[in-house]
Design an enzyme around this catalytic site. Structure first.
Site: not given
Ligand code: FAD
Ligand code: NAP
Ligand code: SF4
Length: 677
Positions: A171, A173, A221, A259, A346, A455, A663
């Site tokens: 890596e 080092y 390693r 790295h 993450q 719900v 998540a």
């Molecule tokens: P959600 O995942 O939004 O789940 C809420 C659920 O509640 C939904 O299934 C909905 O149908 C249900 N629901 C709502 N109201 C009702 C009701 N009245 N009755 C029954 N069911 C209901 N996070 C990461 O950490 N790493 C990533 O790489 C990452 N990539 C992402 C990529 C994309 C494209 C997106 C969209 C999100 C990504 N996220 C990522 C974000 C992550 O998925 C969310 O932070 C996470 O899913 C939030 O979990 P939650 O359980 O709070 O809500």
């Molecule tokens: P986010 O990270 O908060 O990004 C929102 C984007 O929208 C920012 O670029 C922000 O930047 C812009 N924005 C916010 N308010 C706005 C407004 N009123 N008008 C125009 N632009 C606005 O949220 P997200 O992309 O929706 O992701 C949601 C969560 O999912 C994140 O917190 C992230 O951690 C998670 N996620 C993680 C990954 C991953 O790879 N780790 C991937 C997907 C999602 P400006 O304000 O500068 O425009």
């Molecule tokens: Fe690290 Fe857990 Fe994500 Fe695997 S799933 S890369 S161990 S945080």
């Protein structure tokens, strides 16, 4: 002794005979610095952490790296083998692992020019591109002292009950830095010819072996693919491997990439077992067992590698953060119950690089074994969880595991919430595995899953649930921009679910995680290199024919440019992608730039109309002539069910706080809530 005929992974569970000792199977838990090394009560916590993995069936564990020298450590600290009382403390760890039937080696890591303090040394005073400190050229006397430190440290490990040591030689080092001219421009006996440059690792191993005797494991390693210009050639790697075996190495472990390399080697975009072709060739030339590593996250893949003869052992590190019982579950033919590492980095690497304790996105108990204990409840309750996203799923399985009666509702016809969108992004296919895991666990634990049910408050008020958990997630934010109702504007959900068609010219408003993912989704024409090893190697310019120095010198990257014109926009003036993960953000950014995505910071959105998106960038008006504008402008909590609810309820995940929700937080919050109910 395991019977290798009883399960689906016969090669994985074949013991490995090392002559003086034997390993119970072919799984090595690779070294990870977790941060447990530096917390109060660290030894008890490390004993719990490693002990749980040994109980889970791992054959051989390698600890996180411990530094042997004052030239790696912050001022005022001393290497642990020089501190009184350390042997007794480390015995806690080795005892816990041995009681679990495993073996453990301590990794000795000299950080060389990567050390983040002023007193750092390296073969030559050449600064690393990822460290602001310039190393001092090590004197001959200092080099001799460092060799002695490896020897003394190994003796300490023997006394503390370790089964061996791993000498970190990869890596980029300290040791690795001596091997290549890129970092070693000395003209004395430690530099110049290749024989001189490999003198340091050979001297370290030879003298350690002399000191510890024959019955002590020495893992080395070895950097098999440096992935930097001026790295080792394959012939040199083999020469070093053979020489190391001769002077006393027991097992050869693999290092892929320095790295400072700008090629992803372990992120989720990297195909599973992407680099086992390297050990496949190397293994035939080396007389000691060879370990392969990188992105091996399930027993099928591990078995495939081993049965094909690509290596003698597999190293898995993060997969054992995600599930300490990985090995015993595989052995019991319950691979579908494994909580799979999705390679997101993450909660593990991103935490370490920002000074936090390691954990795991899919397993918040990792490194908190003594604090987050999932014990049977004494007063089982009837719990309703609304929302089957990551927060609701984590709550459901943990509460059910504790003995609560759980009903999980979702309006959607499948579990997963936003993970159903994430898993469709090219390079995020691993997210399927988390949903498979929860599905299996819920079935096993008897969670009553009610899908396609939105719900209502009335329904909950008229039910006999003792507790209600609102995990209803978020709604996408709709920014106030003139023309936001234009028919060309879509939100990210409709785009990723395929509900709407998207044209060839696109502007994305919002460049957070989701904006980047949508750009990735729209830039691909169906293909994803994260499941195709040769295509991945071609994309990043890695030579699979072993002709290029460092695996990359003189190669060309074969990238398919995006078939769409894509603008990724944000209001902030800083570079795009700052909010992405510390150890993965650069990969997303670089990947998109290579595909031709145009990134615009400092946008003031003026209006959307038939011409496209009108923005001011600084003082310059700009028209982005696009067919569609996709809104990825963050999210707002959806918690309408909390209004008028006459029962005790808890808000978690996005329903609780939408800002910066990911998540990791959702699963952690759900797990902790279920432990407390
Ligand atoms: P959600 O995942 O939004 O789940 C809420 C659920 O509640 C939904 O299934 C909905 O149908 C249900 N629901 C709502 N109201 C009702 C009701 N009245 N009755 C029954 N069911 C209901 N996070 C990461 O950490 N790493 C990533 O790489 C990452 N990539 C992402 C990529 C994309 C494209 C997106 C969209 C999100 C990504 N996220 C990522 C974000 C992550 O998925 C969310 O932070 C996470 O899913 C939030 O979990 P939650 O359980 O709070 O809500
Ligand atoms: P986010 O990270 O908060 O990004 C929102 C984007 O929208 C920012 O670029 C922000 O930047 C812009 N924005 C916010 N308010 C706005 C407004 N009123 N008008 C125009 N632009 C606005 O949220 P997200 O992309 O929706 O992701 C949601 C969560 O999912 C994140 O917190 C992230 O951690 C998670 N996620 C993680 C990954 C991953 O790879 N780790 C991937 C997907 C999602 P400006 O304000 O500068 O425009
Ligand atoms: Fe690290 Fe857990 Fe994500 Fe695997 S799933 S890369 S161990 S945080």
């Amino acid at each position: 002794m395991h019977n290798s005929t009883e399960h689906s992974y016969p090669t994985l569970f074949e013991p490995l005979n090392l002559g003086f000792t034997s390993l119970r199977n072919r799984v090595l838990m690779g070294s990870m610095h977790t941060g447990l090394e530096d917390v109060p009560d660290s030894h008890a916590r490390m004993a719990a952490f490693y002990g749980e993995r040994a109980n889970g069936g791992v054959a051989l564990i390698v600890t996180g790296g411990f530094m042997p020298s004052k030239y790696c450590l912050p001022e005022g600290t001393t290497p642990l083998f020089k501190e009184k009382g350390q042997v007794a403390k480390h015995r806690l760890i080795t005892k816990a692992v041995h009681e679990g039937g495993g073996k453990i080696c301590l990794q000795i890591l000299h950080t060389g020019r990567y050390s983040r303090q002023e007193n750092l040394i390296a073969p030559s005073p050449i600064k690393s591109p990822i460290n602001r400190f310039i190393p001092h050229e090590a004197s001959n006397e200092q080099i001799e002292g460092e060799i002695q430190a490896f020897v003394d440290f190994s003796a300490f490990c023997q006394e503390a009950g370790y089964d061996g040591v791993e000498i970190m030689g990869s890596e980029g080092y300290f040791i690795n830095e001596f091997i290549v001219e890129r970092t070693n421009q000395r003209t004395d006996q430690w530099g110049g010819s290749y024989e001189n440059r490999i003198r340091l690792p050979l001297e370290i191993v030879r003298r350690v072996r002399e000191r510890v005797g024959e019955e002590f494991i020495i893992i080395y390693r070895l950097s098999m693919l440096d992935l930097v210009e001026g790295g080792s050639s394959y012939a040199e790697v083999v020469q070093l491997g053979k020489a190391l075996a001769e002077v006393g190495v027991t097992i050869m472990n693999t290092g892929i990439g320095w790295h400072e390399a700008t090629i992803p080697t372990i992120a989720t975009k990297v195909p599973r077992a992407a680099f086992s072709w390297v050990t496949a060739k190397f293994k035939d030339e080396i007389p000691v067992p060879v370990i392969t590593s990188n992105r091996i996250n399930n027993p099928e893949v591990a078995e495939e590698i081993l049965s094909r003869g690509d290596a003698d052992m597999v190293s898995m590190a993060r997969p054992l953060l995600a599930d300490s019982d990985f090995v015993v579950k595989a052995e019991a033919n319950k691979a579908d119950e494994i909580n799979t590492c999705i390679a997101c980095n993450q909660a593990c690497l991103d935490h370490i690089f920002s000074g936090q304790l390691t954990s795991c996105l899919v397993n918040p108990r990792a490194c908190s074994e003594l604090e987050l204990v999932i014990s049977a409840t004494e007063s089982p309750k009837y719990i309703a969880i609304i929302g089957a996203g990551p927060a609701g799923l984590a709550t459901a399985v943990t509460a059910a595991e504790r003995g609560h009666r759980v009903t999980l509702f979702d309006a959607n016809d499948k579990i997963g919430g936003q993970f159903n969108l994430a898993k469709k992004i090219p390079g995020k296919e691993e997210f399927h595995e988390t949903l498979r895991y929860y599905q299996t666990q819920m079935k096993k634990l008897g969670v009553d899953v009610k899908l396609s049910q939105r719900v209502t408050v009335e329904q909950l008020n008229n039910s006999d649930f003792d507790e209600v958990v609102l995990a209803t997630g978020i709604v996408p934010r709709t920014p106030k921009i003139s023309g936001i109702d234009h028919s060309c504007v879509h939100n990210y959900i409709d785009v990723i679910t395929g509900k709407v068609e998207v044209g060839d010219r696109v502007a994305i408003i919002g460049a957070g995680g989701i904006g980047f993912d949508v750009a990735e989704y729209l830039a691909h024409a169906g293909e994803s290199t994260s499941q195709n090893i040769p295509a991945f190697m071609a994309e990043w310019g890695i030579d699979m024919n072993f002709n290029s120095r460092g695996g990359i010198e003189g190669t060309e990257e074969k990238i398919t440019p995006s078939h769409r014109t894509i603008y990724l926009c944000q209001r902030k003036h800083e570079g795009l992608g700052k909010s992405l993960g510390k150890t993965t953000g650069w990969i997303h950014r670089l990947g998109l730039i290579k595909r031709g995505i145009r990134m615009l910071a400092g946008c003031d959105y003026q209006r959307i109309d038939d011409e496209g998106l009108h923005v001011m960038v600084g003082t310059e008006p700009k028209l982005l002539e696009v067919d569609n504008v996709i809104i990825c402008a963050g999210q707002e909590s959806l918690r309408e069910l909390s209004v008028g609810l006459n029962k005790s309820f808890h808000l978690i995940g996005g329903a609780d706080v939408a800002t910066e929700l990911d998540a990791k937080r959702a699963i952690d919050q759900g797990t902790r809530l279920a432990i407390s109910i």
